[in-house]
Design an enzyme around this catalytic site. Structure first.
Site, PDB file in Angstrom:
ATOM      1  N   HIS A  26     -11.075   2.245  -5.693  1.00 47.85           N
ATOM      2  CA  HIS A  26      -9.943   3.124  -5.513  1.00 47.85           C
ATOM      3  C   HIS A  26      -8.707   2.469  -6.036  1.00 47.85           C
ATOM      4  CE1 HIS A  26      -6.665   5.287  -4.011  1.00 47.85           C
ATOM      5  NE2 HIS A  26      -6.217   4.135  -3.327  1.00 47.85           N
ATOM      6  N   CYS A  52      -6.681   8.025   1.169  1.00 45.92           N
ATOM      7  CA  CYS A  52      -7.442   8.083   0.098  1.00 45.92           C
ATOM      8  C   CYS A  52      -9.022   7.955   0.228  1.00 45.92           C
ATOM      9  CB  CYS A  52      -7.231   6.916  -0.979  1.00 45.92           C
ATOM     10  SG  CYS A  52      -5.269   6.756  -1.173  1.00 45.92           S
ATOM     11  N   GLU A  91      -4.928  14.249   1.240  1.00 42.08           N
ATOM     12  CA  GLU A  91      -3.926  13.971   2.269  1.00 42.08           C
ATOM     13  C   GLU A  91      -2.377  14.587   1.839  1.00 42.08           C
ATOM     14  OE1 GLU A  91      -2.422   9.910   1.672  1.00 42.08           O
ATOM     15  OE2 GLU A  91      -4.039   9.461   0.438  1.00 42.08           O
TER      16      GLU A  91
HETATM   17  P1  HMG Z   1       6.865  -4.162  -6.307  1.00 43.42           P
HETATM   18  O1  HMG Z   1       7.644  -4.888  -5.472  1.00 43.42           O
HETATM   19  O2  HMG Z   1       7.305  -3.181  -7.378  1.00 43.42           O
HETATM   20  O3  HMG Z   1       6.170  -5.197  -7.484  1.00 43.42           O
HETATM   21  O4  HMG Z   1       5.496  -3.377  -5.627  1.00 43.42           O
HETATM   22  P2  HMG Z   1       5.913  -6.913  -7.590  1.00 43.42           P
HETATM   23  O5  HMG Z   1       7.140  -7.086  -7.590  1.00 43.42           O
HETATM   24  O6  HMG Z   1       4.974  -7.183  -6.638  1.00 43.42           O
HETATM   25  O7  HMG Z   1       5.325  -6.830  -8.985  1.00 43.42           O
HETATM   26  C1  HMG Z   1       4.102  -6.073  -9.310  1.00 43.42           C
HETATM   27  C2  HMG Z   1       3.284  -6.899 -10.414  1.00 43.42           C
HETATM   28  O8  HMG Z   1       4.112  -6.807 -11.625  1.00 43.42           O
HETATM   29  C3  HMG Z   1       3.143  -8.613 -10.025  1.00 43.42           C
HETATM   30  O9  HMG Z   1       2.110  -8.933 -10.323  1.00 43.42           O
HETATM   31  C4  HMG Z   1       4.433  -9.130 -10.901  1.00 43.42           C
HETATM   32  O10 HMG Z   1       4.314 -10.358 -11.042  1.00 43.42           O
HETATM   33  C5  HMG Z   1       4.223  -8.198 -12.203  1.00 43.42           C
HETATM   34  P3  HMG Z   1       0.969  -9.621  -9.247  1.00 43.42           P
HETATM   35  O11 HMG Z   1       1.766 -10.584  -8.693  1.00 43.42           O
HETATM   36  O12 HMG Z   1       0.761  -8.341  -8.385  1.00 43.42           O
HETATM   37  O13 HMG Z   1      -0.118  -9.867 -10.313  1.00 43.42           O
HETATM   38  N1  HMG Z   1       5.351  -8.152 -13.151  1.00 43.42           N
HETATM   39  C6  HMG Z   1       5.492  -8.208 -14.404  1.00 43.42           C
HETATM   40  N2  HMG Z   1       4.208  -8.305 -15.079  1.00 43.42           N
HETATM   41  C7  HMG Z   1       4.429  -8.303 -16.562  1.00 43.42           C
HETATM   42  N3  HMG Z   1       5.937  -8.071 -16.959  1.00 43.42           N
HETATM   43  C8  HMG Z   1       6.880  -7.982 -16.424  1.00 43.42           C
HETATM   44  C9  HMG Z   1       6.841  -8.220 -14.851  1.00 43.42           C
HETATM   45  N4  HMG Z   1       7.427  -8.132 -13.849  1.00 43.42           N
HETATM   46  C10 HMG Z   1       6.704  -8.055 -12.583  1.00 43.42           C
HETATM   47  N5  HMG Z   1       8.138  -8.205 -16.947  1.00 43.42           N
HETATM   48  C11 HMG Z   1       3.499  -2.486  -4.816  1.00 43.42           C
HETATM   49  C12 HMG Z   1       4.321  -3.650  -6.067  1.00 43.42           C
HETATM   50  C13 HMG Z   1       2.206  -2.130  -4.942  1.00 43.42           C
HETATM   51  C14 HMG Z   1       3.921  -3.029  -3.488  1.00 43.42           C
HETATM   52  C15 HMG Z   1       4.332  -1.209  -5.020  1.00 43.42           C
HETATM   53  O14 HMG Z   1       4.004  -0.690  -6.132  1.00 43.42           O
HETATM   54  C16 HMG Z   1       3.928  -0.174  -3.653  1.00 43.42           C
HETATM   55  O15 HMG Z   1       4.662  -0.169  -2.582  1.00 43.42           O
HETATM   56  N6  HMG Z   1       2.920   0.682  -4.116  1.00 43.42           N
HETATM   57  C17 HMG Z   1       2.602   1.867  -3.082  1.00 43.42           C
HETATM   58  C18 HMG Z   1       1.469   1.333  -2.272  1.00 43.42           C
HETATM   59  C19 HMG Z   1       0.241   0.843  -2.808  1.00 43.42           C
HETATM   60  O16 HMG Z   1      -0.016   1.388  -3.796  1.00 43.42           O
HETATM   61  N7  HMG Z   1      -0.597   0.066  -2.179  1.00 43.42           N
HETATM   62  C20 HMG Z   1      -2.027  -0.488  -2.798  1.00 43.42           C
HETATM   63  C21 HMG Z   1      -2.949  -0.768  -1.898  1.00 43.42           C
HETATM   64  S1  HMG Z   1      -3.088   0.442  -0.437  1.00 43.42           S
HETATM   65  C22 HMG Z   1      -3.707   1.938  -1.173  1.00 43.42           C
HETATM   66  O17 HMG Z   1      -4.328   1.545  -2.108  1.00 43.42           O
HETATM   67  C23 HMG Z   1      -3.948   3.174  -0.562  1.00 43.42           C
HETATM   68  C24 HMG Z   1      -3.066   4.123  -1.162  1.00 43.42           C
HETATM   69  O18 HMG Z   1      -3.515   4.755  -2.246  1.00 43.42           O
HETATM   70  C25 HMG Z   1      -2.730   5.224  -0.046  1.00 43.42           C
HETATM   71  C26 HMG Z   1      -3.871   5.936   0.466  1.00 43.42           C
HETATM   72  O19 HMG Z   1      -4.916   5.275   0.718  1.00 43.42           O
HETATM   73  O20 HMG Z   1      -3.804   7.231   0.882  1.00 43.42           O
HETATM   74  C27 HMG Z   1      -1.699   3.619  -1.563  1.00 43.42           C
END
Ligand code: HMG
Length: 394
Positions: free
Chosen positions: A235, A113, A81
């Site tokens: 994935h 993906c 992609e």
């Molecule tokens: P965010 O806002 O940075 O993170 O976004 P958050 O505030 O939700 O925190 C993440 C986790 O860290 C949470 O745990 C927190 O509690 C924890 P969870 O509630 O999820 O279990 N946390 C801590 N843990 C330990 N010590 C600390 C601490 N602080 C916080 N001090 C988000 C996270 C995934 C939304 C962001 O990274 C993002 O937008 N990523 C890109 C999109 C993505 O990867 N989506 C995944 C599903 S879609 C997919 O897989 C397709 C894709 O590969 C593309 C395709 O298909 O082509 C993306």
């Protein structure tokens, strides 16, 4: 009698540099554990300027061609992609770089993906039609998000090459799949953008819904029961996502997703992704490689795979691991590809990112930067010119 079709050989390539996520945590003003534990990511691959999805795919595929020869490969399917051209398939560049015969079909496939799985399934269909036919399946991507966005911590880059054939030596694709498609705007990249538009929280919930629906469809089509699988691959945009997905699968099957069970099912398959980051189409197969390289002997056992691509398409399917597969693995080469990446700090990462290639159509020549076997040498009159840097010894 039905022909057994699947993965005969599988190889990995990644980029030249790696950044520890503690570097990014300082910049983002968060604790490193948010990334190490919260996302389950430790490092991310950062490609050199002369590396792209073609050079990584060719580097992975070259290991396979060096071992099995080129003559019986009649199709190259490259899923990505982060393609380099809207018309010409990246597979054509790879065909030339590897010296594959001209009597080859070379095509590029896309659905976020999920694209790598679509290529694998199409390859299996071609081999079923003609069991003498071997297909080179390539999944290659560079995951890049906006600077300072939440997704930046999940960046990465890698390619996986798979030789799909009859009577494979590594894993046989099992019959039956669970499928799910829904038109969702969770992650997409319009043609005028170099980074995706992302609704991160939505993407996580859509992924989990896709796991549930694909599993239900798999069950409805006579798939195995959960307990028949010895291991699970998902994935992995970040490794914690696999934990969330597996928890959902266990829950809908009435199994409590306690930490011991999750670690037992997932620890081996997350090792490489934790160090590489998201590699989009390649990510599921980087996980499969990690599982095969680290798990105890899986001979004769079934492995479940869940492929998810934003937008979205998902597929749940099984593979049966072939006895003796361990002799085929490239564990030392895979580990070396990850270990030899040159560490970079945040400033260097930004320099590498900002040294992006001109997009105004001007010609340019690149200095040799990476250490992989192939490189992008120049763009002249809008044409990309690739070169072999060196030959991998296998
Ligand atoms: P965010 O806002 O940075 O993170 O976004 P958050 O505030 O939700 O925190 C993440 C986790 O860290 C949470 O745990 C927190 O509690 C924890 P969870 O509630 O999820 O279990 N946390 C801590 N843990 C330990 N010590 C600390 C601490 N602080 C916080 N001090 C988000 C996270 C995934 C939304 C962001 O990274 C993002 O937008 N990523 C890109 C999109 C993505 O990867 N989506 C995944 C599903 S879609 C997919 O897989 C397709 C894709 O590969 C593309 C395709 O298909 O082509 C993306």
């Amino acid at each position: 009698m039905a022909v057994a079709v699947g993965i005969h050989d599988i190889a990995l390539a990644t980029g030249h540099y790696a950044m520890d996520l503690a570097e990014l945590a300082v910049r983002h003003g968060v604790a490193a554990d948010k990334y190490y534990i919260g996302l389950g990511q430790h490092r991310q691959t950062v490609p050199a300027a002369d590396e792209d999805i073609v050079t990584m795919a060719a580097a992975a595929a070259q290991q396979i061609v060096a071992e099995h020869g080129a003559n019986d490969i009649r199709t190259v399917l490259l899923a990505t992609e982060t393609g380099v051209d809207q018309s010409k398939a990246a597979a054509v560049y790879v065909q030339e770089l590897l010296g594959l015969p001209s009597c080859t079909r070379a095509v590029e496939l896309k659905q976020a993906c999920y694209g790598g799985t679509s290529a694998l399934q199409l390859a299996a269909g071609l081999v079923h039609r003609d069991p003498g036919h071997r297909v080179l399946v390539l999944a290659s991507d560079i995951a890049k998000y906006d600077v300072d966005s939440a997704g930046e911590a999940t960046q990465g880059a890698a390619a996986v090459a798979m030789l799909v054939s009859a009577d494979p030596a590594v894993a046989v694709l099992e019959p039956g799949s669970g499928l799910y498609t829904a038109d969702v705007q969770d992650f997409w990249r319009p043609n005028y953008r170099t980074t995706p538009v992302v609704d991160g929280k939505l993407s996580v919930s859509v992924y989990l819904e896709a796991v549930e629906q694909a599993w239900k469809d798999y069950e409805a089509h006579g798939g195995r029961s959960l307990g028949e699988f010895a291991a699970f691959c998902y994935h992995q945009p970040f490794t914690k996502m696999a934990y969330k997905a597996h928890s959902r699968l266990l829950e809908i099957n009435g199994v409590a997703p306690d930490r011991l069970r999750l670690d037992a099912d997932l620890a081996h398959f997350t090792v490489y992704n934790r160090m590489i980051g998201n590699s989009y189409t390649a990510s599921l197969f980087v996980g499969l490689l990690s599982l095969l390289d680290h798990a105890e002997d899986l001979s004769g056992r079934s492995v479940a795979l869940l492929s998810y691509g934003s937008g979205c398409v998902a597929e749940f399917f099984g593979m049966s691991v072939v006895p003796g597969y361990r002799e085929r693995l490239r564990t030392a080469a895979n580990q070396a590809a990850i270990a030899r990446r040159e560490p970079v700090g945040y400033e260097r990462y930004r320099q590498l990112r900002e040294a992006e290639l001109p997009e105004d159509g001007s010609s340019f020549t690149l200095e040799s930067r990476g250490a992989g076997p192939f490189r992008l040498h120049a763009v002249r009159e809008h044409s990309r010119i690739y070169q072999a840097r060196r030959l991998i010894r296998v």
